[in-house]
Design a protein around this motif. Structure first.
Motif, PDB file in Angstrom:
ATOM      1  N   HIS A 183     -30.438 -12.824  -2.111  1.00  0.00           N
ATOM      2  CA  HIS A 183     -29.813 -11.521  -1.839  1.00  0.00           C
ATOM      3  C   HIS A 183     -30.800 -10.600  -1.135  1.00  0.00           C
ATOM      4  CE1 HIS A 183     -27.737  -7.693  -2.545  1.00  0.00           C
ATOM      5  NE2 HIS A 183     -26.647  -8.409  -2.726  1.00  0.00           N
ATOM      6  N   TRP A 184     -32.021 -10.573  -1.626  1.00  0.00           N
ATOM      7  CA  TRP A 184     -33.060  -9.769  -0.972  1.00  0.00           C
ATOM      8  C   TRP A 184     -33.330 -10.273   0.433  1.00  0.00           C
ATOM      9  CZ3 TRP A 184     -37.922 -11.599   0.567  1.00  0.00           C
ATOM     10  CH2 TRP A 184     -38.794 -10.604   1.043  1.00  0.00           C
ATOM     11  N   TYR A 187     -30.155  -9.455   2.822  1.00  0.00           N
ATOM     12  CA  TYR A 187     -29.737  -8.061   3.012  1.00  0.00           C
ATOM     13  C   TYR A 187     -30.876  -7.062   3.134  1.00  0.00           C
ATOM     14  CZ  TYR A 187     -25.221  -9.940   1.566  1.00  0.00           C
ATOM     15  OH  TYR A 187     -24.073 -10.680   1.479  1.00  0.00           O
ATOM     16  N   ARG A 188     -32.116  -7.520   2.938  1.00  0.00           N
ATOM     17  CA  ARG A 188     -33.222  -6.558   2.944  1.00  0.00           C
ATOM     18  C   ARG A 188     -34.362  -6.947   3.881  1.00  0.00           C
ATOM     19  NH1 ARG A 188     -29.839  -4.060   0.935  1.00  0.00           N
ATOM     20  NH2 ARG A 188     -29.770  -2.971  -1.076  1.00  0.00           N
ATOM     21  N   THR A 189     -34.220  -8.022   4.629  1.00  0.00           N
ATOM     22  CA  THR A 189     -35.319  -8.447   5.489  1.00  0.00           C
ATOM     23  C   THR A 189     -34.852  -8.654   6.925  1.00  0.00           C
ATOM     24  OG1 THR A 189     -35.008 -10.837   5.176  1.00  0.00           O
ATOM     25  CG2 THR A 189     -36.334  -9.674   3.527  1.00  0.00           C
ATOM     26  N   ARG A 190     -35.812  -8.700   7.832  1.00  0.00           N
ATOM     27  CA  ARG A 190     -35.508  -8.969   9.238  1.00  0.00           C
ATOM     28  C   ARG A 190     -34.925 -10.378   9.392  1.00  0.00           C
ATOM     29  NH1 ARG A 190     -40.186  -7.856  13.515  1.00  0.00           N
ATOM     30  NH2 ARG A 190     -39.769  -5.761  12.669  1.00  0.00           N
ATOM     31  N   GLY A 192     -32.955 -11.901   7.378  1.00  0.00           N
ATOM     32  CA  GLY A 192     -31.532 -11.817   7.073  1.00  0.00           C
ATOM     33  C   GLY A 192     -30.737 -11.225   8.217  1.00  0.00           C
TER      34      GLY A 192
END
Length: 321
Positions: A183-184, A187-190, A192
């Protein structure tokens, strides 16, 4: 009818309409199996459903990312099987669980890199490339074991699957940690953001100077790595490494991702939907087992499940259009 009551009714109807088709199917399955499946709603069985679904979740998570790139991995079940055989063989030969796990992770990652390289560098369609590596992985597993289970793995690995921490089975903790990491990552990284773009607008990534092939290969390598992680739980569950243990599990993973709402185009994907899809497949499998339904019929039931959810989503789309 008072205005406030009408507004409340409309709000409730809108809320229900937003529920995904998989949630409706899950509700129906729970109701049916609660009536006809003896002990379905017992705490022990619910934990059993969750524990048994952990292996599927571990391969459905990367499958979500792969499908979001408009790809497919038909080999992940065979790679999971081979990684389990390698893990069991190494632990029997050396007695070292860390070494065995490292070997399983290495095998999975190598096959993931191979899949990604065939697709990204050679331009082979994902279906064809991963179908080929499926045969290679399955063949190696059969040759290594001569078609027999690798037994005598000791008590440490099976104890991991049967153990609990803070009252919850350890496999559930592992699954929760892996879901949180994915999930991280998505939705929270380049990385992704690039995964979404690989399926939604790959040309824009190329124009921006992003090395598209590198990230595409990384997605498939991640799938192979997770097959190695899942091999630990599969081997622990079976107390052995079996050369056909996870053959066909790729079908369940793809079904869970599809039921969860991830589409094969435009980079549309939802990890929470995949989690829900895994639960639906797990509940269906468990309920059918309680009813004594043969495994061959269960495969047909999962295929029917996918069709039903897609029909529900299609109907909802037409209603809102």
């Amino acid at each position: 009818m008072p205005p406030t009551h009408k507004a409340s009714t409309r709000l409730s109807a809108a809320t229900l309409a937003r529920l995904p088709g998989s949630a409706w199917v899950l509700l129906v399955l729970v109701l049916v199996f609660s009536v006809f499946g003896q002990g379905f709603l017992s705490i022990a069985n619910l934990f059993n459903v969750g524990t048994q679904s952990t292996i599927l979740l571990l391969i459905a998570l990367p499958m979500t990312l792969i499908i979001m790139t408009e790809g497919l991995d038909l080999s992940i079940g065979a790679v999971l099987t081979l990684a389990g055989v390698v893990l069991a063989t190494v632990v029997v030969g050396t007695g070292s669980v860390p070494a065995a796990l490292a070997a399983a992770l290495a095998v999975g990652t190598v096959f993931g890199l191979l899949n990604g390289g065939l697709i990204a560098w050679l331009g082979i369609p994902p279906f064809v490339a991963t179908l080929g590596t499926l045969g290679v992985a399955q063949g190696i597993a059969l040759v290594m074991t001569d078609g027999q289970s690798v037994v005598g793995i000791g008590e440490t690995i099976p104890g991991l699957y049967a153990g609990t921490w803070l009252g919850m089975p350890i496999p559930l903790w592992i699954a929760m940690a892996c879901y949180g990491a994915f999930h991280w990552l998505l939705y929270r990284t380049r990385f992704g953001a690039y995964v979404f773009a690989l399926g939604g607008n790959r040309e824009a990534l190329q124009f921006a100077g992003v090395r598209v092939n590198r990230y595409l290969i990384a997605v498939y390598a991640l799938g192979g790595l997770m097959a190695g992680v899942a091999a630990l739980l599969l081997t622990a569950r079976m107390n052995a490494g079996h050369p056909t243990a996870a053959i066909g599990m790729e079908f369940d993973a793809i079904a869970a991702v599809a039921v969860g709402g991830t589409t094969f185009d435009r980079g549309n994907g939802r990890l929470p939907g995949t989690l829900l899809g895994v639960v639906v497949v797990g509940v269906l499998r468990n309920g059918l087992n309680l009813l004594g339904i043969p495994s061959a019929v269960q495969v047909a039931a999962i295929g029917l499940l996918v069709l039903v959810v897609l029909l529900i989503e299609s109907y909802k789309t037409k209603e809102t259009a």
